[in-house]
Design a protein around this motif. Sequence first.
Motif, PDB file in Angstrom:
ATOM      1  N   LYS A 128       0.826  -1.206   0.000  1.00 49.18           N
ATOM      2  CA  LYS A 128       0.000   0.000   0.000  1.00 49.18           C
ATOM      3  C   LYS A 128       0.864   1.262   0.000  1.00 49.18           C
ATOM      4  CE  LYS A 128      -3.477   2.469   2.740  1.00 49.18           C
ATOM      5  NZ  LYS A 128      -4.301   2.428   3.994  1.00 49.18           N
ATOM      6  N   GLY A 131       2.681   1.613  -3.370  1.00 49.25           N
ATOM      7  CA  GLY A 131       1.859   1.452  -4.566  1.00 49.25           C
ATOM      8  C   GLY A 131       1.792   2.674  -5.460  1.00 49.25           C
ATOM      9  N   ASP A 132       1.879   3.860  -4.883  1.00 48.24           N
ATOM     10  CA  ASP A 132       1.767   5.093  -5.671  1.00 48.24           C
ATOM     11  C   ASP A 132       3.091   5.828  -5.839  1.00 48.24           C
ATOM     12  OD1 ASP A 132      -1.005   4.750  -6.002  1.00 48.24           O
ATOM     13  OD2 ASP A 132      -1.412   5.681  -4.057  1.00 48.24           O
ATOM     14  N   VAL A 133       4.189   5.181  -5.497  1.00 48.36           N
ATOM     15  CA  VAL A 133       5.491   5.831  -5.630  1.00 48.36           C
ATOM     16  C   VAL A 133       5.863   5.923  -7.108  1.00 48.36           C
ATOM     17  CG1 VAL A 133       7.954   5.668  -5.111  1.00 48.36           C
ATOM     18  CG2 VAL A 133       6.265   5.070  -3.364  1.00 48.36           C
ATOM     19  N   PRO A 134       6.214   7.108  -7.588  1.00 46.62           N
ATOM     20  CA  PRO A 134       6.564   7.248  -9.006  1.00 46.62           C
ATOM     21  C   PRO A 134       7.747   6.374  -9.391  1.00 46.62           C
ATOM     22  CG  PRO A 134       7.235   9.201  -7.761  1.00 46.62           C
ATOM     23  CD  PRO A 134       6.371   8.389  -6.857  1.00 46.62           C
ATOM     24  N   ARG A 137       6.812  -0.183  -9.437  1.00 45.63           N
ATOM     25  CA  ARG A 137       5.644  -1.047  -9.553  1.00 45.63           C
ATOM     26  C   ARG A 137       5.886  -2.300  -8.714  1.00 45.63           C
ATOM     27  NH1 ARG A 137       5.418  -2.650 -15.314  1.00 45.63           N
ATOM     28  NH2 ARG A 137       7.514  -1.783 -15.469  1.00 45.63           N
ATOM     29  N   ALA A 214       9.985   6.508  -0.968  1.00 44.91           N
ATOM     30  CA  ALA A 214       9.119   7.410  -1.718  1.00 44.91           C
ATOM     31  C   ALA A 214       9.793   8.753  -1.954  1.00 44.91           C
ATOM     32  CB  ALA A 214       7.785   7.586  -0.983  1.00 44.91           C
TER      33      ALA A 214
END
Length: 221
Positions: A128, A131-134, A137, A214
């Motif tokens: 989680k 999941g949104d870290v540039p 994946r 992140a």
Amino acid sequence: AYTTDELRALASVLERRPEVLILVDEIYDEIWYDAEPLANLLTVAPDLRPRVLTVNGVSKTYAMTGWRLGYGVGPAWLITAINTLQSHSSSCPSSISQAAAVAALTGNQDVVADMVETYRERRDLVVKLLGDVPRLRCTAPHGAFYLWINCHDAIGAITPDGRILRSDADVVLYLLEDAGVAAIHGAAYGASPYFRISFAASDDVLEQACERIAAAFAALV
């Protein structure tokens, strides 16, 4: 881990090559998160048993890494040969380690289920948070306590001090030196461009590590 269908396909190849001995490593067999049981080669293809050596140990399931104790199960002729070789290369495990392993293997196994549930929660937490870290994946693993993270989109990026990340080895070095997070590059396992982190740590440590990862990737250009 392999699916049952993948193991059947593998078994069909091995059945045509009777000269091939088979080593099955089941060190993570109890750390499994799916409802469906972990597929096993000997369950799928029991006829292969005469040439299969299964190895396991207490390091992962019982968190006894420092005790350095494992075991193998296989055909008598192979175990005899292994014992002969081992007796000339190292001394036997200590009696304390062996007694501790017996206690772990024969004792109440509720602790294993508790640990697996804790690992599951930590796995979900890390997936989680990352999941949104540039440029990253990742997907939730089915077992063990490692997360493989695809860093393909970070290859070629430039760090704040002007370094170019040319490989997953550069990525983990950047994380170590700039973020204070230790990871292992995928090339060490033939799995580029990934890197591996462990979630066998406290929630606080994992949250701090994910925040650092992140921030490090957000700083890339």
